[in-house]
Design an enzyme around this catalytic site. Structure first.
Site, PDB file in Angstrom:
ATOM      1  N   TRP A   1      -7.935  22.417 -21.624  1.00  0.00           N
ATOM      2  CA  TRP A   1      -7.525  22.305 -22.402  1.00  0.00           C
ATOM      3  C   TRP A   1      -8.831  22.441 -23.900  1.00  0.00           C
ATOM      4  O   TRP A   1      -8.821  22.979 -24.671  1.00  0.00           O
ATOM      5  CB  TRP A   1      -8.102  20.423 -22.358  1.00  0.00           C
ATOM      6  CG  TRP A   1      -8.909  19.909 -24.070  1.00  0.00           C
ATOM      7  CD1 TRP A   1      -8.476  19.168 -24.214  1.00  0.00           C
ATOM      8  CD2 TRP A   1      -9.606  19.428 -24.120  1.00  0.00           C
ATOM      9  NE1 TRP A   1      -8.629  18.166 -25.399  1.00  0.00           N
ATOM     10  CE2 TRP A   1     -10.348  18.091 -25.532  1.00  0.00           C
ATOM     11  CE3 TRP A   1     -11.783  19.501 -23.434  1.00  0.00           C
ATOM     12  CZ2 TRP A   1     -11.027  17.982 -25.929  1.00  0.00           C
ATOM     13  CZ3 TRP A   1     -12.552  18.962 -24.121  1.00  0.00           C
ATOM     14  CH2 TRP A   1     -12.496  18.668 -25.447  1.00  0.00           C
ATOM     15  N   HIS A   2     -10.147  23.111 -22.899  1.00  0.00           N
ATOM     16  CA  HIS A   2     -11.307  23.738 -24.129  1.00  0.00           C
ATOM     17  C   HIS A   2     -10.045  25.221 -24.545  1.00  0.00           C
ATOM     18  O   HIS A   2     -10.848  26.016 -25.787  1.00  0.00           O
ATOM     19  CB  HIS A   2     -12.559  23.905 -22.972  1.00  0.00           C
ATOM     20  CG  HIS A   2     -12.974  23.263 -22.724  1.00  0.00           C
ATOM     21  ND1 HIS A   2     -12.366  22.733 -21.799  1.00  0.00           N
ATOM     22  CD2 HIS A   2     -13.888  22.307 -22.907  1.00  0.00           C
ATOM     23  CE1 HIS A   2     -13.526  21.490 -21.699  1.00  0.00           C
ATOM     24  NE2 HIS A   2     -13.975  21.226 -22.838  1.00  0.00           N
ATOM     25  N   GLY A   3      -9.108  25.336 -24.218  1.00  0.00           N
ATOM     26  CA  GLY A   3      -9.175  26.894 -24.728  1.00  0.00           C
ATOM     27  C   GLY A   3      -7.925  27.904 -23.543  1.00  0.00           C
ATOM     28  O   GLY A   3      -7.634  27.287 -21.958  1.00  0.00           O
TER      29      GLY A   3
ATOM     30  N   PHE B   1     -13.545  23.216 -30.012  1.00  0.00           N
ATOM     31  CA  PHE B   1     -11.994  22.892 -29.152  1.00  0.00           C
ATOM     32  C   PHE B   1     -11.434  21.961 -29.793  1.00  0.00           C
ATOM     33  O   PHE B   1     -10.560  21.132 -28.952  1.00  0.00           O
ATOM     34  CB  PHE B   1     -13.050  22.037 -27.927  1.00  0.00           C
ATOM     35  CG  PHE B   1     -14.058  22.673 -27.507  1.00  0.00           C
ATOM     36  CD1 PHE B   1     -13.379  24.374 -26.955  1.00  0.00           C
ATOM     37  CD2 PHE B   1     -15.332  22.940 -26.559  1.00  0.00           C
ATOM     38  CE1 PHE B   1     -14.062  26.068 -26.080  1.00  0.00           C
ATOM     39  CE2 PHE B   1     -15.624  23.459 -26.017  1.00  0.00           C
ATOM     40  CZ  PHE B   1     -15.125  25.086 -25.750  1.00  0.00           C
TER      41      PHE B   1
END
Lengths: 103, 470
Positions: B326-328, B470
């Protein structure tokens, strides 16, 4: 359907005195006044960064005039003194510490 | 437009005045003012993405109506819910992962003999997209689970656009905020005091602690770990742990404070995370709105605590791996997620199979151990590349002598950032109650001089918040 949740601003108070909105308006007005008098150069610096134009020139002239007046009255001195002291703290090194810029 | 800037202050003041004057006449007008202000705030980054925000809200509003219709007719909602989740994931996936996908795909195609250049498409990541798409998904799932009712188009658009939480959370759910939008907000003295303290406190943590640590210690250390001494690397790792806490919790504090001044309550997002004695406890204290989102909408959907211990471990690992992604789209985030998921699974296994009578770790030792596991995770999280993280850890293990970057101020700021975690839990509420009892001019003087002191100490210019990316 509201869900119960915990918020940091759930502060139980007796709500005596000014109601919340009045409290907010007065507090923000006083804080803004303090900052205008004691930190006027920040507003002047902000106007320097605006897009050039007649409105920003006028705003800049007013902000700089206020900054000059408050500086002449010595009102910028406490902030400047604290900033200088902070710079000294930043420059402090451990005994024998290498200067990062000299490595 | 960053919170700790004069730009934002000069944007927020007129909004505040309009909300408590024009907005008092009609709650609908209050919401329209807030919606327009939120679009101006978001448009300050890139006006094109305001359209994306509106489109995302419109999709979720339409699908919510369909899901509710199916519920009312006693039919299954899975097709519409699946479509809604897929639509949100597609928006997120395109902007966040398309570039990574092309980068990873190109060498595979070349190796397979399809040596054509893939088209170069520069996808600009809209600020805060992860936050508003997660909000959209949870809204649809909550309607399907009958935990919330469909909101009006104005309410759902405002929920997803509301500027205090728009770009970096907390992830405020429809069931938290929509009922507040539907009622006329009331501003108590406690909310004013709490909101002002949170804004000033957040300003201090971001502008003084996080910015100083970032520019003078963390950024140089992570830029070239192979050139650093052991002590500098150690201080850099601790420094990043404090920086990311002070940066992210500062944003959350300011978001909660700003919303409070507008009359709305946001949930708590941080609760002294580095005093956690287990990783499970850490996730109850760190980015609470994301960890509870992952628990409620991902972990439970994967099966949660059902199906035996090995399924629970699998679900924990999968949840944290996806939380990392989800963060990248980077291997470093995946490893960060795997580390957290792995340790959470180990904790669960240990609880299940711990021999009876086996002594427990004393709490201070457990806190230290968990903190250091988190710090190792942060090295992967912060490093630009996997190689960079591995270099950092190997250089740290070599403990090259000397110290250059870890000055007394840096060590002091790290100690201060850690000390916040060990203050009495009721300290903030007690202070807010005192401030609420002060006359308004005294509160104004205190806020004005506190901001003046912070401005004297702050780093010149303000870097963007870490979680903006994010």
């Amino acid at each position: 359907m509201a869900e119960e949740f915990d918020s940091p601003v759930d502060i139980a108070t007796d709500d005596q005195g000014l109601p919340g909105v009045g409290q907010l308006i007065v507090a923000i007005a006083v804080a803004a006044y303090v900052l205008l008098l004691w930190n006027a150069h920040a507003l002047a610096a902000w106007t320097d960064g605006l897009e050039p134009g007649p409105l920003s020139a006028r705003a800049g002239a007013i902000a700089h005039a206020l900054a000059d007046k408050t500086a002449a009255a010595g009102m910028d001195a406490p902030r400047a003194a604290l900033h200088d002291e902070w710079e000294r703290v930043k420059a402090a090194r451990w005994p024998g510490q290498t200067d990062p810029d000299q490595r | 437009m960053l919170f700790p800037t004069l730009d934002f202050g000069l944007f927020f003041l007129p909004v505040l005045i309009l909300v408590w004057t024009v907005g008092q006449a009609s709650n609908e007008w209050r919401k329209i003012i807030l919606l327009l202000a939120s679009w101006v705030f978001y448009g300050a980054w890139d006006w094109r993405f305001v359209a994306l925000l509106i489109a995302s809200a419109a999709i979720n509003w339409l699908l919510a109506a369909q899901i509710q219709r199916r519920l009312d007719e006693g039919q299954g909602v899975q097709p519409w819910l699946g479509l809604g989740v897929a639509a949100n994931l597609m928006i997120l996936g395109f902007f966040k992962y398309f570039g990574f996908f092309l980068e990873e795909l190109a060498p595979i195609l070349v190796a397979a003999g399809f040596g054509r250049d893939l088209p170069v498409i520069q996808v600009i990541l809209p600020v805060g997209i992860s936050f508003f798409t997660f909000q959209g998904m949870s809204y649809l799932i909550d309607i399907a689970r009958k935990k919330t009712a469909p909101a009006s188009f104005l309410d759902i658009t405002l929920l997803m656009s509301f500027f205090p939480h728009l770009v970096a959370g907390p992830i405020v759910r429809a069931s938290h905020l929509v009922p507040q939008f539907q009622a006329v907000p009331r501003l108590s003295r406690g909310m004013v005091a709490g909101g002002l303290i949170l804004i000033v406190w957040g300003l201090f943590k971001k502008a003084v602690i996080a910015s100083e640590l970032a520019t003078r210690l963390v950024d140089p250390v992570f830029f070239d770990p192979s050139a650093q001494t052991g002590l500098d690397l150690l201080a850099g790792a601790y420094g990043y742990a404090v920086q990311i806490y002070c940066d992210f919790s500062a944003y959350s504090d300011m978001a909660v404070g700003l919303a409070a001044l507008l009359g709305y309550r946001f949930p708590r997002n941080f609760d002294q995370p580095y005093r956690a004695a287990s990783l499970q406890d850490f996730w109850r204290r760190w980015h609470i709105s994301l960890s509870s989102w992952l628990r409620d909408y991902l972990y439970i959907s994967l099966g949660g605590n059902r199906g035996g211990i090995w399924y629970i471990c699998r679900n924990l690992l999968l949840t944290m791996l996806l939380g990392g992604l989800w963060h990248g789209a980077k291997w470093t985030f995946l490893i960060w997620g795997a580390l957290h998921g792995g340790v959470l699974a180990l904790e669960r296994l240990w609880r299940e199979y711990r021999p009876a009578g086996f002594p427990r770790l004393p709490t201070p030792i457990a806190v230290l151990l968990i903190f250091h596991i988190v710090v190792v995770g942060w090295i992967f999280f912060r490093a630009d590349t996997l190689e960079g993280a591995i270099t950092y850890l190997t250089q740290l293990a070599q403990l090259r002598p000397g110290v250059a970057l870890a000055s007394p101020l840096m060590c002091g700021l790290i100690a201060l950032g850690m000390a916040f975690h060990f203050t009495p839990p009721g300290l903030f509420a007690g202070l807010a109650r005192r401030v609420a009892a002060w006359p308004a001019p005294v509160t104004g003087l205190a806020v004005g001089f506190a901001v003046l002191i912070i401005d004297a100490l702050r780093f010149e210019g303000v870097a963007a918040f870490i979680y903006y990316q994010f």
